[in-house]
Design a protein around this motif. Structure first.
Motif, PDB file in Angstrom:
ATOM      1  N   LEU A  85       0.820  -1.207   0.000  1.00  0.00           N
ATOM      2  CA  LEU A  85       0.000   0.000   0.000  1.00  0.00           C
ATOM      3  C   LEU A  85       0.858   1.262   0.000  1.00  0.00           C
ATOM      4  O   LEU A  85       0.487   2.273  -0.608  1.00  0.00           O
ATOM      5  CB  LEU A  85      -0.927   0.005   1.214  1.00  0.00           C
ATOM      6  N   SER A  86       1.992   1.228   0.683  1.00  0.00           N
ATOM      7  CA  SER A  86       2.867   2.406   0.691  1.00  0.00           C
ATOM      8  C   SER A  86       3.415   2.678  -0.705  1.00  0.00           C
ATOM      9  O   SER A  86       3.527   3.831  -1.129  1.00  0.00           O
ATOM     10  CB  SER A  86       4.007   2.205   1.685  1.00  0.00           C
ATOM     11  N   ILE A  87       3.745   1.606  -1.448  1.00  0.00           N
ATOM     12  CA  ILE A  87       4.206   1.790  -2.835  1.00  0.00           C
ATOM     13  C   ILE A  87       3.090   2.398  -3.680  1.00  0.00           C
ATOM     14  O   ILE A  87       3.310   3.326  -4.472  1.00  0.00           O
ATOM     15  CB  ILE A  87       4.673   0.447  -3.414  1.00  0.00           C
ATOM     16  N   ALA A  88       1.869   1.861  -3.518  1.00  0.00           N
ATOM     17  CA  ALA A  88       0.738   2.408  -4.268  1.00  0.00           C
ATOM     18  C   ALA A  88       0.478   3.864  -3.891  1.00  0.00           C
ATOM     19  O   ALA A  88       0.118   4.681  -4.747  1.00  0.00           O
ATOM     20  CB  ALA A  88      -0.510   1.561  -4.002  1.00  0.00           C
ATOM     21  N   ALA A  89       0.665   4.212  -2.612  1.00  0.00           N
ATOM     22  CA  ALA A  89       0.448   5.592  -2.183  1.00  0.00           C
ATOM     23  C   ALA A  89       1.467   6.534  -2.811  1.00  0.00           C
ATOM     24  O   ALA A  89       1.125   7.645  -3.239  1.00  0.00           O
ATOM     25  CB  ALA A  89       0.514   5.680  -0.660  1.00  0.00           C
ATOM     26  N   VAL A  90       2.728   6.127  -2.882  1.00  0.00           N
ATOM     27  CA  VAL A  90       3.758   6.952  -3.523  1.00  0.00           C
ATOM     28  C   VAL A  90       3.402   7.186  -4.985  1.00  0.00           C
ATOM     29  O   VAL A  90       3.499   8.310  -5.505  1.00  0.00           O
ATOM     30  CB  VAL A  90       5.139   6.282  -3.393  1.00  0.00           C
ATOM     31  N   PHE A  91       2.969   6.128  -5.660  1.00  0.00           N
ATOM     32  CA  PHE A  91       2.586   6.273  -7.068  1.00  0.00           C
ATOM     33  C   PHE A  91       1.384   7.215  -7.204  1.00  0.00           C
ATOM     34  O   PHE A  91       1.343   8.054  -8.112  1.00  0.00           O
ATOM     35  CB  PHE A  91       2.251   4.898  -7.649  1.00  0.00           C
ATOM     36  N   ALA A  92       0.391   7.077  -6.307  1.00  0.00           N
ATOM     37  CA  ALA A  92      -0.787   7.938  -6.371  1.00  0.00           C
ATOM     38  C   ALA A  92      -0.419   9.400  -6.131  1.00  0.00           C
ATOM     39  O   ALA A  92      -0.949  10.297  -6.802  1.00  0.00           O
ATOM     40  CB  ALA A  92      -1.832   7.471  -5.352  1.00  0.00           C
ATOM     41  N   ILE A  93       0.489   9.649  -5.198  1.00  0.00           N
ATOM     42  CA  ILE A  93       0.911  11.029  -4.930  1.00  0.00           C
ATOM     43  C   ILE A  93       1.569  11.633  -6.165  1.00  0.00           C
ATOM     44  O   ILE A  93       1.279  12.770  -6.558  1.00  0.00           O
ATOM     45  CB  ILE A  93       1.867  11.066  -3.726  1.00  0.00           C
ATOM     46  N   TRP A  94       2.459  10.856  -6.797  1.00  0.00           N
ATOM     47  CA  TRP A  94       3.099  11.361  -8.016  1.00  0.00           C
ATOM     48  C   TRP A  94       2.085  11.561  -9.133  1.00  0.00           C
ATOM     49  O   TRP A  94       2.069  12.590  -9.809  1.00  0.00           O
ATOM     50  CB  TRP A  94       4.177  10.376  -8.477  1.00  0.00           C
ATOM     51  N   LEU A  95       1.207  10.570  -9.310  1.00  0.00           N
ATOM     52  CA  LEU A  95       0.256  10.606 -10.419  1.00  0.00           C
ATOM     53  C   LEU A  95      -0.683  11.796 -10.310  1.00  0.00           C
ATOM     54  O   LEU A  95      -0.878  12.553 -11.268  1.00  0.00           O
ATOM     55  CB  LEU A  95      -0.543   9.298 -10.435  1.00  0.00           C
ATOM     56  N   TYR A  96      -1.249  12.004  -9.117  1.00  0.00           N
ATOM     57  CA  TYR A  96      -2.251  13.042  -8.953  1.00  0.00           C
ATOM     58  C   TYR A  96      -1.642  14.403  -8.634  1.00  0.00           C
ATOM     59  O   TYR A  96      -2.378  15.357  -8.363  1.00  0.00           O
ATOM     60  CB  TYR A  96      -3.252  12.624  -7.883  1.00  0.00           C
ATOM     61  N   SER A  97      -0.328  14.499  -8.696  1.00  0.00           N
ATOM     62  CA  SER A  97       0.318  15.803  -8.632  1.00  0.00           C
ATOM     63  C   SER A  97       0.525  16.380 -10.026  1.00  0.00           C
ATOM     64  O   SER A  97       0.971  17.516 -10.164  1.00  0.00           O
ATOM     65  CB  SER A  97       1.678  15.702  -7.922  1.00  0.00           C
ATOM     66  N   GLN A  98       0.202  15.598 -11.064  1.00  0.00           N
ATOM     67  CA  GLN A  98       0.299  16.089 -12.431  1.00  0.00           C
ATOM     68  C   GLN A  98      -0.939  16.937 -12.738  1.00  0.00           C
ATOM     69  O   GLN A  98      -1.853  17.076 -11.925  1.00  0.00           O
ATOM     70  CB  GLN A  98       0.400  14.921 -13.414  1.00  0.00           C
ATOM     71  N   ALA A  99      -0.960  17.499 -13.921  1.00  0.00           N
ATOM     72  CA  ALA A  99      -2.109  18.289 -14.348  1.00  0.00           C
ATOM     73  C   ALA A  99      -3.370  17.443 -14.271  1.00  0.00           C
ATOM     74  O   ALA A  99      -3.354  16.249 -14.575  1.00  0.00           O
ATOM     75  CB  ALA A  99      -1.893  18.804 -15.774  1.00  0.00           C
ATOM     76  N   TYR A 100      -4.482  18.070 -13.884  1.00  0.00           N
ATOM     77  CA  TYR A 100      -5.707  17.323 -13.601  1.00  0.00           C
ATOM     78  C   TYR A 100      -6.181  16.541 -14.824  1.00  0.00           C
ATOM     79  O   TYR A 100      -6.667  15.429 -14.703  1.00  0.00           O
ATOM     80  CB  TYR A 100      -6.795  18.293 -13.157  1.00  0.00           C
ATOM     81  N   GLU A 101      -6.054  17.118 -16.014  1.00  0.00           N
ATOM     82  CA  GLU A 101      -6.579  16.476 -17.212  1.00  0.00           C
ATOM     83  C   GLU A 101      -5.568  15.548 -17.865  1.00  0.00           C
ATOM     84  O   GLU A 101      -5.864  14.914 -18.870  1.00  0.00           O
ATOM     85  CB  GLU A 101      -7.005  17.535 -18.248  1.00  0.00           C
ATOM     86  N   GLN A 102      -4.364  15.463 -17.331  1.00  0.00           N
ATOM     87  CA  GLN A 102      -3.327  14.682 -17.993  1.00  0.00           C
ATOM     88  C   GLN A 102      -3.657  13.197 -17.945  1.00  0.00           C
ATOM     89  O   GLN A 102      -4.043  12.655 -16.926  1.00  0.00           O
ATOM     90  CB  GLN A 102      -1.974  14.922 -17.315  1.00  0.00           C
ATOM     91  N   PHE A 103      -3.502  12.533 -19.099  1.00  0.00           N
ATOM     92  CA  PHE A 103      -3.780  11.098 -19.163  1.00  0.00           C
ATOM     93  C   PHE A 103      -2.533  10.326 -18.775  1.00  0.00           C
ATOM     94  O   PHE A 103      -1.516  10.386 -19.437  1.00  0.00           O
ATOM     95  CB  PHE A 103      -4.210  10.698 -20.573  1.00  0.00           C
ATOM     96  N   LEU A 104      -2.620   9.614 -17.681  1.00  0.00           N
ATOM     97  CA  LEU A 104      -1.502   8.825 -17.180  1.00  0.00           C
ATOM     98  C   LEU A 104      -2.018   7.477 -16.704  1.00  0.00           C
ATOM     99  O   LEU A 104      -3.221   7.301 -16.504  1.00  0.00           O
ATOM    100  CB  LEU A 104      -0.816   9.561 -16.017  1.00  0.00           C
ATOM    101  N   PRO A 105      -1.149   6.496 -16.520  1.00  0.00           N
ATOM    102  CA  PRO A 105      -1.604   5.189 -16.023  1.00  0.00           C
ATOM    103  C   PRO A 105      -2.359   5.332 -14.710  1.00  0.00           C
ATOM    104  O   PRO A 105      -1.931   6.052 -13.811  1.00  0.00           O
ATOM    105  CB  PRO A 105      -0.292   4.409 -15.832  1.00  0.00           C
ATOM    106  N   ALA A 106      -3.496   4.688 -14.605  1.00  0.00           N
ATOM    107  CA  ALA A 106      -4.359   4.857 -13.444  1.00  0.00           C
ATOM    108  C   ALA A 106      -4.470   3.556 -12.660  1.00  0.00           C
ATOM    109  O   ALA A 106      -4.674   2.501 -13.239  1.00  0.00           O
ATOM    110  CB  ALA A 106      -5.753   5.320 -13.880  1.00  0.00           C
ATOM    111  N   LEU A 107      -4.320   3.664 -11.346  1.00  0.00           N
ATOM    112  CA  LEU A 107      -4.566   2.515 -10.484  1.00  0.00           C
ATOM    113  C   LEU A 107      -6.041   2.398 -10.131  1.00  0.00           C
ATOM    114  O   LEU A 107      -6.470   1.389  -9.584  1.00  0.00           O
ATOM    115  CB  LEU A 107      -3.761   2.651  -9.183  1.00  0.00           C
ATOM    116  N   PHE A 108      -6.834   3.429 -10.453  1.00  0.00           N
ATOM    117  CA  PHE A 108      -8.238   3.439 -10.089  1.00  0.00           C
ATOM    118  C   PHE A 108      -9.067   3.905 -11.284  1.00  0.00           C
ATOM    119  O   PHE A 108      -8.556   4.544 -12.198  1.00  0.00           O
ATOM    120  CB  PHE A 108      -8.487   4.365  -8.893  1.00  0.00           C
ATOM    121  N   SER A 109     -10.367   3.580 -11.252  1.00  0.00           N
ATOM    122  CA  SER A 109     -11.236   4.001 -12.345  1.00  0.00           C
ATOM    123  C   SER A 109     -11.304   5.522 -12.447  1.00  0.00           C
ATOM    124  O   SER A 109     -11.403   6.070 -13.530  1.00  0.00           O
ATOM    125  CB  SER A 109     -12.646   3.428 -12.133  1.00  0.00           C
TER     126      SER A 109
END
Length: 710
Positions: free
Chosen positions: A131-155
């Motif tokens: 879960l800590s690894i997933a949290a690090v990825f989520a923090i990085w992912l959702y720190s990008q531009a809101y509309e940016q298309f990136l790999p998603a761990l969630f729908s």
């Protein structure tokens, strides 16, 4: 015993792998997370049934079992299964009921597996690491531009907050316990860092509801912890570290901007429209609801035209953004009462563990209670509990609380009475869980795989740089893949996109790859049949009406095209492509007298969004086509001023694709009076995007006008 242990370890191994689930091989990558929850439920529950058949301990037969969530869990499952009998869409109801069955099985399976204290601790340590690894990825992912298309761990990003509430509650509870017990500094800081990590992952989802959820999480801990004297040190330290992450993240929180936005344009504003649609649906089906899974089938009929004009509105409303309201619309008052009973029983059980348990059990009970409070609070304005990937966390936590309630202590487990479940009952339940797995897990995953392969072939067929024969072969393969999905029983979430992609591929082959007019006509007819079938099954999908209008126009069925376009614009007056096909069909059929009706729909949309350049541009074309040339000229002047203001406000950013349309619209506005300026604008747009259709059309018109001039 080997089989029993093997099933437990397999189920827990799958459960631990869930946070890192991601695959490009599925149309919706996050669907793999859903599948893993369901597979874990199957393995763990089969292990539980095997244990019962072998006369193992049964946590359901304890004297206090009626105070556990087991009774409302079974009742909730039974009512959802029963709702399939009156559901608007029986296949979707069966899929939803099967999902719920597997989640209930996951709860019982986790309760059985976590009775082993050593297995519980080892599993939670490993799960915390993943879960800590997933949290690090989520923090990085959702720190990008809101509309940016990136790999998603969630729908969608909101689900990430719901997914991390329970881990955050457990980590904070562990940190407080370590502080109160004066554990080593490494242990204290380790749990505190983990808690901050999960809280930061929740905040980075950039939803206003996440702040409310975190407030409930902290309140739940403050209410139950016996280490209140340490709150002044531990919680402020976590809060300061959290604020530091927010302040120095790549982007300022989207939430703060949303809170400053006027209500009618904010995320809360769009939810008000969703809630109204759900309330109207519940009013029309007051006794038993529309059946499990039926909300998405009927939502389109209850949305107001104004709701489509909201900046954050989605074309299709699948969920009510309020879980209790969605439960009420689908399963009626009885279903809502069962859901409330289940939620209260889970909270009561975790509170009981937090108060009556000792040591490890007490710490876990506090964390579960805090996480459940946050999750239930967020569900009042969010969609989290409507998705299996979030409900999986809820039911795993329910199983954990049930196991803890049996008396997990530092020294071991309190023993319960030995019972023997009839082998026939265990066998029948095993058949039931495997059947539910086939309906809601195995078959939908197969459909997802074929859908993903079809999309890859569709993209290959669209590649204009490939040889014509290879593109035809790829199109044929894509059509076969999509038809295979639609031929499956219970394809799950893959069914609708498969139908849409099948119609699009048939249209692509007819438009660019057909070898004869007859082949082109047959493909368009097939695409039209697919869209009409989908429209009968899912009438809320307005995009099907639009594409049906487009294909009907290509087949020369102008009246059908006009009817479909008008039906779509009656529901969604903001759908610009439907205006385009209406104008084309009216021109070729001579029915320009219908354009004032299209203009009426457009003016309804413009009243909602008066500064929208796209709507203003379409209005000028409709006015011109309707013969209102003077009014069209006034609108062209207004369009010119608006476009120049937009370009001046944006500054010099030639690479910004969002400025393509203002440049093209400006070229349209000045092409008669200043043709050279219009030509330069179009050439500039085409230099950055050679396939921009409006710019190419304007250049052709300018060439035609220049050729006709003396």
């Amino acid at each position: 015993m080997i089989l029993y242990r093997g099933l437990l370890f397999l189920g827990l191994a799958i459960l631990v792998a869930v946070p890192l689930a991601y695959s490009r091989r599925t149309y919706e990558p996050a669907y793999l997370k859903t599948f893993l929850f369901q597979a874990s439920a199957i393995a763990l529950f089969l292990g539980y049934l095997l244990a019962q058949a072998r006369s193992a301990q049964d946590f359901l037969c304890r004297p206090r079992w009626t105070r556990s969530p087991a009774t409302p869990m079974v009742a909730w499952l039974a009512w959802n299964l029963a709702s399939a009998a009156w559901a608007i869409s029986p296949p979707r109801a069966l899929e939803r009921a099967s999902d719920i069955a597997l989640l209930v099985f996951l709860g019982f399976g986790c309760a059985n597996a976590f009775r082993d204290a050593r297995l519980l601790r080892r599993s939670l340590w490993v799960l915390g690491g993943t879960l800590s690894i997933a949290a690090v990825f989520a923090i990085w992912l959702y720190s990008q531009a809101y509309e940016q298309f990136l790999p998603a761990l969630f729908s969608n990003r909101e689900l990430a907050a719901n997914f991390f509430y329970l881990p955050a509650g457990l980590a904070l509870s562990a940190a407080l316990t370590a502080w109160s017990e004066k554990s080593s500094h490494i242990r204290r800081l380790g749990f505190l860092a983990l808690a901050v990590l999960f809280l930061a992952a929740i905040e980075r989802t950039q939803t206003a509801a996440a702040f409310g959820g975190m407030a409930l999480l902290v309140a739940g801990l403050a209410f139950t912890t016996s280490a209140r004297r340490h709150l002044w040190l531990a919680l402020p330290a976590a809060f300061i570290a959290f604020l530091a992450l927010v302040r120095f993240s790549p982007l300022w929180s989207y939430t703060l901007g949303d809170l400053r936005t006027p209500l009618e344009e904010s995320t809360i504003g769009v939810r008000v429209g969703f809630w109204k649609a759900a309330a109207d649906m519940a009013h029309d089906h007051p006794l038993a609801g529309v059946g499990a899974g039926g909300f998405g089938s009927l939502a389109g009929r209850y949305r107001t035209p104004e709701s489509f004009g909201h900046p954050r509105a989605t074309p299709v409303l699948e969920h009510a953004h309020c879980f209790p309201l969605e439960v009420l619309t689908e399963t009626g008052p009885v279903g809502l009462l069962l859901a409330v009973w289940l939620g209260i029983s889970l909270l009561a059980l975790s509170l009981g563990v937090a108060e009556a348990g000792t040591g490890y059990a007490r710490m876990m009970g506090r964390g579960i209670l805090a996480g459940l409070l946050a999750l239930f609070g967020h569900s009042l304005v969010g969609v989290g509990l409507s998705y299996v990937e979030v409900q999986g966390m809820l039911w795993a936590a329910a199983g954990l609380a049930m196991a803890l309630s049996l008396g997990i202590e530092k020294g071991g487990m309190q023993q319960s009475e030995k019972t023997r479940s009839p082998r026939l009952v265990a066998a029948l339940l095993g058949v039931l869980v495997l059947g539910c797995g086939w309906v809601s897990a195995w078959r939908p995953l197969e459909a997802q795989m074929w859908l993903s392969r079809g999309i890859q072939n569709q993209e290959a067929a669209s590649d204009g740089g490939r040889p014509h024969s290879e593109r035809r072969e790829s199109a044929a393969s894509a059509i076969e893949d999509f038809q295979r999905v639609l031929g499956l029983a219970m394809p799950g979430r893959a069914g609708v996109p498969a139908a849409l992609h099948l119609a699009a591929t048939l249209d692509l082959r007819a438009s660019t790859l057909a070898s004869s007019p007859e082949e082109r006509r047959l493909d368009w007819e097939a695409a039209r049949r697919v869209q009409k079938t989908l429209l009968e099954e899912r009438p809320e999908y307005g995009v099907v009406l639009r594409t049906l209008a487009q294909v009907s126009f290509k087949l020369g069925k102008d009246e059908d095209a006009l009817r479909a376009a008008e039906a779509q614009l009656t529901r969604n007056p903001f759908d610009l492509p439907s205006y385009e096909v209406w104008m084309l069909a009216a021109r070729t059929s001579g029915r320009t007298d219908s354009l004032p009706r299209a203009l009426g729909h457009l003016q309804q949309a413009r009243a909602r969004r008066p500064d929208d350049l796209d709507l203003l541009y379409v209005e000028t074309r409709l006015l011109d086509g309707s013969g209102m040339t003077e009014e069209a000229r006034r609108r062209l002047k207004e369009l010119e001023r608006a476009c120049r203001a937009r370009l001046q406000q944006a500054g010099v950013r030639p690479e910004d694709r969002s400025l393509f349309k203002p440049r093209v619209y400006l070229a349209t506005a000045v092409m008669r009076d200043r043709p050279e300026e219009a030509r330069q604008l179009c050439l500039f747009v085409l230099s950055l995007n050679p396939n921009q259709p409006e710019a190419r059309w304007i250049l052709q018109e300018l060439d035609r006008i220049e050729a006709q001039s003396p």
